[in-house]
Design an enzyme around this catalytic site. Structure first.
Site, PDB file in Angstrom:
ATOM      1  N   LYS A   1      82.057  18.448 -35.745  1.00 58.20           N
ATOM      2  CA  LYS A   1      82.014  17.981 -34.503  1.00 58.20           C
ATOM      3  C   LYS A   1      83.207  17.020 -33.968  1.00 58.20           C
ATOM      4  O   LYS A   1      83.708  16.951 -32.915  1.00 58.20           O
ATOM      5  CB  LYS A   1      80.909  17.223 -34.369  1.00 58.20           C
ATOM      6  CG  LYS A   1      79.719  18.191 -34.305  1.00 58.20           C
ATOM      7  CD  LYS A   1      78.504  17.251 -33.580  1.00 58.20           C
ATOM      8  CE  LYS A   1      77.209  18.350 -33.529  1.00 58.20           C
ATOM      9  NZ  LYS A   1      76.713  19.081 -34.545  1.00 58.20           N
TER      10      LYS A   1
ATOM     11  N   SER B   1      79.891  24.635 -41.718  1.00 57.67           N
ATOM     12  CA  SER B   1      80.040  23.650 -40.775  1.00 57.67           C
ATOM     13  C   SER B   1      79.854  21.903 -40.832  1.00 57.67           C
ATOM     14  O   SER B   1      80.451  21.407 -40.225  1.00 57.67           O
ATOM     15  CB  SER B   1      79.150  23.969 -39.281  1.00 57.67           C
ATOM     16  OG  SER B   1      77.684  23.726 -39.947  1.00 57.67           O
TER      17      SER B   1
ATOM     18  N   GLU C   1      75.506  11.881 -24.843  1.00 54.73           N
ATOM     19  CA  GLU C   1      74.121  11.946 -25.563  1.00 54.73           C
ATOM     20  C   GLU C   1      74.041  12.674 -26.656  1.00 54.73           C
ATOM     21  O   GLU C   1      74.943  13.359 -27.279  1.00 54.73           O
ATOM     22  CB  GLU C   1      73.150  12.634 -24.341  1.00 54.73           C
ATOM     23  CG  GLU C   1      72.726  13.873 -24.547  1.00 54.73           C
ATOM     24  CD  GLU C   1      73.945  14.883 -24.383  1.00 54.73           C
ATOM     25  OE1 GLU C   1      73.679  15.889 -25.486  1.00 54.73           O
ATOM     26  OE2 GLU C   1      74.850  15.039 -23.617  1.00 54.73           O
TER      27      GLU C   1
HETATM   28  C1  LIG Z   1      75.691  19.800 -34.735  1.00 62.16           C
HETATM   29  C2  LIG Z   1      75.798  21.128 -35.935  1.00 62.16           C
HETATM   30  C3  LIG Z   1      75.720  22.254 -35.739  1.00 62.16           C
HETATM   31  C4  LIG Z   1      75.434  22.839 -34.504  1.00 62.16           C
HETATM   32  O1  LIG Z   1      76.074  22.915 -33.342  1.00 62.16           O
HETATM   33  P1  LIG Z   1      77.139  23.982 -32.778  1.00 62.16           P
HETATM   34  O2  LIG Z   1      77.752  23.324 -31.607  1.00 62.16           O
HETATM   35  O3  LIG Z   1      76.193  25.159 -32.692  1.00 62.16           O
HETATM   36  O4  LIG Z   1      78.351  24.120 -33.649  1.00 62.16           O
HETATM   37  C5  LIG Z   1      76.014  22.955 -37.097  1.00 62.16           C
HETATM   38  N1  LIG Z   1      76.317  22.263 -37.901  1.00 62.16           N
HETATM   39  C6  LIG Z   1      76.501  20.955 -37.949  1.00 62.16           C
HETATM   40  C7  LIG Z   1      76.731  20.505 -39.724  1.00 62.16           C
HETATM   41  C8  LIG Z   1      76.188  20.213 -36.862  1.00 62.16           C
HETATM   42  O5  LIG Z   1      76.367  18.886 -37.320  1.00 62.16           O
END
Ligand SMILES: *Cc1c(COP(=O)(O)O)cnc(C)c1O
Length: 399
Positions: free
Chosen positions: A96, A384, A118
């Site tokens: 993010k 992610s 938000e």
């Molecule tokens: C917020 C988040 C997601 C989901 O958000 P996307 O916009 O779909 O990427 C996925 N993995 C992690 C670690 C997150 O913090």
């Protein structure tokens, strides 16, 4: 000199449509704010000065490029060459931050004086508060009152970095309401305020803007694979989808290349057929959500169905319009993984590799046994984020 490379196979039209999806369905009071962004975002982020500053921060502050790690064990287990793209190793522990740094630089170029955002689970709030502390801009985060209680460690992180948290008290007290409150704050101060959205959702140009900031992920994958496998083209890229920002980032430079299979993994929750799910492609229909046309979970008369997933970051009733389009155009495949499969995949990775993945990312890992690989393909999984934030959930499953 690094430049922003735009993929013509993943570009919205002038009005922000990817095929029939996207657009900007907003109240008239917001026209001015959104129009200013729409007019300037591409010019600003393509400027060499912008790209230079952005990439320097990604390198020295975030720690990019994030490693592409070859997992011997997963490779042997699944008859593939399995790589993990380690977004979990970024500063703040997820992808993010790529987006919040991009948007805050844009806000600076547009002379904005304060930031609002938000957040539901708090991950986007933390990434936004981080960027604001770095840039010295005041930061207000709207968060549902229930989420503030559920996500206290994230709330404290944000406060420690100087952000003000405003509880959204109305109705269900989760994400829907804080979005409305943030919109209201933006309407009241369009000249000075910049609204940072955390995924590829919202009215045009947000989905495209966030896509471009996250596209650094696939840009790096290409270079890293070239080095490790002597080809820049993987056979599969797999990523989890809440709104879809980490997935589009990992897919971006492979979209339109017929060779690479792009697999988006939704949160099935307790199972798509149980109704306790967040799988908006498997269980959704077309409609308007948060300013754009996409697939979302709704009743026959258009009421949003409260989504459910064990993973807070995937618990969203819609999906970014770019994914809705790519799905209908058969350019990506969307599959659903349920809570238990994700938990199992997370426990396995922790035990076998010494990496505790975020519950969101564990959904992408859980797709591995569902794909029946042949001919030892190159498979990249976008990890992610890291799982420290999910320890309270994992604790219940430690054998
Ligand atoms: C917020 C988040 C997601 C989901 O958000 P996307 O916009 O779909 O990427 C996925 N993995 C992690 C670690 C997150 O913090």
């Amino acid at each position: 000199m690094e430049k922003l490379i735009i993929n013509p196979n993943c570009q919205p039209n002038e009005q922000g449509y990817f095929g029939e999806f996207g657009g900007a369905f907003i109240p008239e009071m917001l026209y001015k704010n959104v129009d200013e962004l729409k007019t300037h975002y591409l010019d600003v982020i393509q400027k060499p000065e912008f790209q230079q500053e952005f990439r320097q921060l990604l390198r020295d502050y975030v720690g990019r490029p994030s490693p592409l790690y070859y997992s011997k064990k997963l490779s042997t287990q699944f008859n593939a060459r399995v790589y993990l793209k380690r977004e979990d190793l970024n500063h703040t522990g997820a992808h993010k931050i790529n987006n919040t740094l991009g948007q805050i630089l844009l806000a600076k170029h547009l002379n904005k004086k304060r930031i609002i955002a938000e957040t539901g689970a708090g991950q986007h709030g933390v990434a936004t508060a981080t960027a604001c502390a770095l840039m010295g801009l005041p930061c207000t985060i709207y968060m549902g009152a229930v989420d503030i209680e559920r996500q206290m460690p994230n709330v404290e992180r944000m406060r420690l970095m100087g952000a003000e948290i405003i509880p959204a008290e109305s109705r269900s007290k989760t994400l829907k309401d804080d979005t409305n409150e943030a919109m209201r704050a933006w309407i009241n101060d369009p000249l000075e305020t910049f609204y940072i959205i955390g995924s590829v959702v919202g009215p045009h140009p947000y989905p495209d803007m966030v896509t471009l900031f996250q596209s650094i992920i696939s840009e790096e994958i290409k270079t890293q694979l070239q080095e490790k496998e002597q080809t820049a083209v993987p056979d599969y890229v797999i990523a989890c989808v809440g709104g879809g920002s980490n997935a589009i980032g990992a897919f971006y430079h492979f979209i339109g290349n017929q060779h690479t299979k792009l697999i988006a993994v939704e949160a099935g929750g307790k199972g798509v057929s149980t109704g306790k799910t967040a799988a908006s492609i498997a269980g959704g229909t077309k409609g308007i959500l948060h300013g754009s046309k996409t697939y979302l979970m709704q009743t026959n008369d258009g009421q949003i169905i409260e989504p459910y997933s064990i993973s807070a970051g995937l618990d969203y009733p819609g999906i970014g319009p770019v994914h809705a389009y790519l799905h209908d155009a058969k350019q990506i495949e969307v599959i659903a993984v349920d809570d238990q499969q994700a938990i199992n995949a997370a426990l396995d990775l922790a035990k076998n590799e010494g990496i505790i993945p975020a519950l969101e990312s564990a959904h992408a890992l859980a797709a591995l046994p569902m794909l029946n690989f042949e001919n030892n393909p190159i498979v990249v999984i976008n990890l992610s984020g890291r799982g420290d934030k999910d320890m309270l959930t994992f604790q219940k499953f430690i054998p």
